[in-house]
Design an enzyme around this catalytic site. Structure first.
Site, short mmCIF file in Angstrom:
data_model
loop_
_atom_site.label_atom_id
_atom_site.label_comp_id
_atom_site.label_asym_id
_atom_site.label_seq_id
_atom_site.Cartn_x
_atom_site.Cartn_y
_atom_site.Cartn_z
N GLY A 269 0.81 -1.21 0.00
CA GLY A 269 0.00 0.00 0.00
C GLY A 269 0.84 1.26 0.00
O GLY A 269 2.07 1.21 0.02
N GLU A 292 6.73 -9.84 3.14
CA GLU A 292 6.01 -10.64 2.16
C GLU A 292 6.29 -10.18 0.74
O GLU A 292 6.50 -10.96 -0.16
CB GLU A 292 4.50 -10.48 2.36
CG GLU A 292 3.87 -11.35 3.39
CD GLU A 292 2.43 -10.93 3.63
OE1 GLU A 292 1.87 -11.38 4.63
OE2 GLU A 292 1.84 -10.15 2.84
N LYS A 406 -14.05 8.26 3.36
CA LYS A 406 -15.25 8.80 2.69
C LYS A 406 -15.44 10.29 3.01
O LYS A 406 -16.50 10.71 3.50
CB LYS A 406 -16.51 8.02 3.12
CG LYS A 406 -16.45 6.54 2.77
CD LYS A 406 -17.32 6.20 1.59
CE LYS A 406 -17.20 4.72 1.29
NZ LYS A 406 -17.40 4.39 -0.11
#
Lengths: 501, 501
Positions: A269, A292, A406
């Site tokens: 991300g 990872e 949002k």
């Protein structure tokens, strides 16, 4: 020149359609692929076509699909679109598949990434019928050179009844030597210690093995990985990265971390990339990573010489960065190892190496319980991935999220998390654009005061404090973790009813 | 004959009151003790008296107390009663202390038992001022023979500025040889593999070490451990034990477990004892255990010859069984090892050995999230203990609870757990008196159907099914884990309002 130099296996080269005919309705299928890298590009589409044909004839056709982690539209996407996925594990992020799971059409088993291979070995998921594994090349002796990910490929090749191999020329042949495939795993009571002492230590082989007798088809492809576009870090991500890096400096000052830190792990991300970018322009030297996924930011850190060693199980690069890496792959040799995800995410390795783990979250409650997977309690987003493996066993763990979503309608700090993936016993440091809350060694009420003060958005801070104060007042005999159960989930209800927490 | 044969240390023998004078207001104090075994019997009472005197004079007196796990009235009880505990970690079960925590007077940090020692070493809890450790004897060279528990004693002795030792003659001198104290732990990046391959393997020393210069006082005592009375298993516990043991037979049939199972771990309590009693009268042979605590039932299993090796960190016996054990201790030698709790609960050891873990729970929700610690969301009961260490890393894990509590007023299966200590990603098998739900490899909705059908009490089953059905209907795009947030915690609210779920 052909990448398939094994005479026994090259006799099995065929089309994707022919290969797909070996996969039947009801089969359990294990495919390679981790975070959009190293997944088969051709056979899944051919299976999807089979499924659509069957459905048009009024026949059933569906499979259970096991992977390493998320894949791409050409795998999860086409199979979900064709209505061909009955079950799926362990991590996914494809929008079409997500819809299929949330509509109840696909059963999704959201297991820790370190658990998936061993639980398959234990027989908890049933027998694996077919493995479909993408590699970069096949050697004359039949050994396989993996490409941009290892994931669970080793286990699927070992336990499947039949094997289909895709050889993808897009992966450089020079991947040889980048992988460490550990063949020392056993079932209890035969397990032995992982003799792994540092991130770049080899404990396995550079190759995947396959029993040639199990191979039913080999398909040649030349197609890029998913390679999502890299987005420049926004202000919020930069603020979080600053909080994280400042805190690491503070821990060095307190003599709780060495000057070159401890091996870094970061989830996929923008915040992870922003942290890496921040470190790339910092005073830190001789950093290592045991993680990872290698994103663009980590390659930048290698390029600047700050990061000397990276262990991972997969790449997840932008298209530009992947093209650049493929062109200059030799210059990264000896600095990167891709391992099986059993080992990249192994509790034993993570705890021994003492990682600094940085992972995203959806929301945290005021006591430090973290939701990583669900929206408003019911709908899955992606899955827990390796965040549980890393957070539980790390030396330090961070969970990061913007303080609101949002456009402010959702607070990521809530009275009570609508789903819990990481409990108060595991979470150490919460970070939002507003600030950082160090929860180590604190009781739940002390944590609440810190989280509300340091992490909550100002628009929600007073309401959170009010909830906490009233909960304490209402629970004279429950002041360890005071809650007002009638209100605990009301912020989420309010969002569902009015679009605003 | 004196148990203190070291000339340097025997010069420091003194009274409990004198020893307690080394503990000051604001100190962090690490005491031995695990599940009511091996805790100091005299100094805590003297500290409590100091606290009461100070409070009477209008002065502040309080300490932060770190232990192995739960202790006894003579430790947690007297200090809580005296209002002398500001902070406490990592596990407790004393009623007076629990009240002090739930009233907000004592801050309680409920950490995983495998994390407590390492986080103290990491410096997450601050500097440890004083260690107070009970042992069975002091050797001429100053080495210490532990008694009925090891717990965190090794770490407290290592890191404390000052040390007080209690030598308790109630523990047999013959404890020598029963302990394995691992001195190989290091801080990252210096950690090395645990070379532990079976439950009874020695990896450490039989003795605790202490720097004599740090020892400020030695106190002699002769006082028994807490030794709670053993209760015969009730019908509900027997039913759960039957479900567990039948399931183990089924797993052997399916070739997912060897004939002699894998090392057993069981939490403290009647169900654990009932399972052991059931196994003691079964066809099983050559069993082993790798657990925290040895209860009466496990000694019975050793006596019948079914259990050949037990690793633990502590005993927790009835008074009769403890007296019997102390008398016949030689006959148990070579079959029992008491380790530090870092090792008894170490993820690396648990995962490698592949444990069968059986732990109690307070409640589970229909999707398999488990609450082990809280009543109605706010009040702590005891703590998570080792249940997280074992459940996450075990080969198989069971969570057990009667299906109802308070004469049926509370269902242990609820729509939404009021606190979550073990998430859906970790829980495998739920057991109540009603039956057993095997959740391995299932999606949340498939889990819900099994839990409601197999584990819920008939009085609550239809209402749970109704909740689940309506939640699915109300969430056409949230059918992965369908919830009705407005109702999710209403069962707990109803109990709070009306005394009935």
């Amino acid at each position: 020149m052909s990448r398939i130099t094994c005479p026994i296996l090259s006799s099995k080269i065929t089309s994707a359609e022919e290969a797909a005919s070996h996969i039947d309705d009801g089969d359990r299928v294990g495919m390679s692929g981790f975070t959009g890298a190293g997944y088969p590009k051709a056979v899944p589409g051919a299976v999807a076509e089979r499924a659509k044909d069957s459905h048009q004839r009024g026949e059933e056709f569906g499979v259970e699909l096991w992977t390493g982690a998320s894949t791409a539209p050409e795998l999860d996407g086409v199979l979900a679109e064709a209505g061909a996925l009955r079950k799926r594990l362990p991590f996914q992020s494809d929008p079409t598949l997500r819809k299929s799971i949330n509509s109840g059409s696909t059963e999704y088993i959201d297991t820790h990434l370190s658990h998936s291979a061993q639980q398959a070995w234990f027989g908890f998921y049933g027998n694996l019928d077919v493995a479909v594994v993408e590699v970069a090349a096949v050697l004359p002796n039949g050994l396989l050179i993996p490409g941009s990910s290892v994931g669970n490929s080793k286990t699927w090749l070992d336990i499947a009844d039949k094997v289909i191999i895709e050889v993808n020329q897009w992966h450089p042949r020079a991947y040889e030597g980048f992988h460490d495939v550990y063949y020392g795993t056993r079932l209890p009571p035969e397990r032995r210690p992982l003799q792994l002492l540092d991130p770049l230590q080899r404990i396995g082989d550079p190759y995947l093995r396959v029993d040639p007798k199990k191979v039913v088809a080999i398909v040649e492809t030349e197609a890029p990985d998913r390679n999502l576009p890299f987005k420049d870090a926004d202000e919020s991500s930069k603020a979080m990265a600053d909080h994280v890096v400042d805190f690491l400096r503070h821990e060095i000052d307190q003599e709780r971390l060495p000057e070159n830190l401890l091996p870094l792990q970061s989830g996929v991300g923008n915040v992870a990339n922003a942290v890496m970018s921040n470190l790339a322009h910092s005073e830190f030297e001789n950093l290592t990573a045991y993680t990872e996924v290698i994103q663009d930011g980590m390659l930048d850190l290698i390029d600047t010489g700050k990061l000397t060693a990276v262990s991972a199980t997969s790449f997840s690069l932008s298209a530009e960065r992947a093209a650049d890496f493929n062109e200059n792959i030799e210059s990264y040799k000896g600095r990167i190892l891709l391992r099986t995800q059993e080992i990249s995410n192994h509790p034993e390795a993570i705890r021994r190496l003492g990682l600094i783990a940085i992972n995203g979250m959806v929301e945290a409650d005021i006591y430090g319980n973290v939701n990583s997977t669900h929206v408003m309690g019911s709908s899955i987003i992606n899955g827990i991935g390796g965040s549980g493996d890393f957070a539980r066993n790390a030396y330090l763990n961070f969970f990061v999220s913007p303080s609101v979503a949002k456009e402010g309608a959702i607070s990521s700090i809530v009275p009570f998390a609508s789903h819990i993936d990481h409990t108060e016993h595991d979470t150490q440091i919460l970070v939002t654009d507003q600030g950082l809350a160090d929860l180590r060694g604190l009781s739940p009420t002390a944590r609440a005061r810190k989280i509300i003060h340091s992490c909550a958005h100002p628009d929600y801070r007073d309401r959170l404090q009010d909830y906490f104060d009233r909960a304490a007042a209402a629970n004279p005999n429950g002041r360890h973790t005071p809650h007002l159960l009638r209100e605990a989930l009301s912020w989420h209800e309010s969002f569902q009813d009015n679009g605003q927490m």
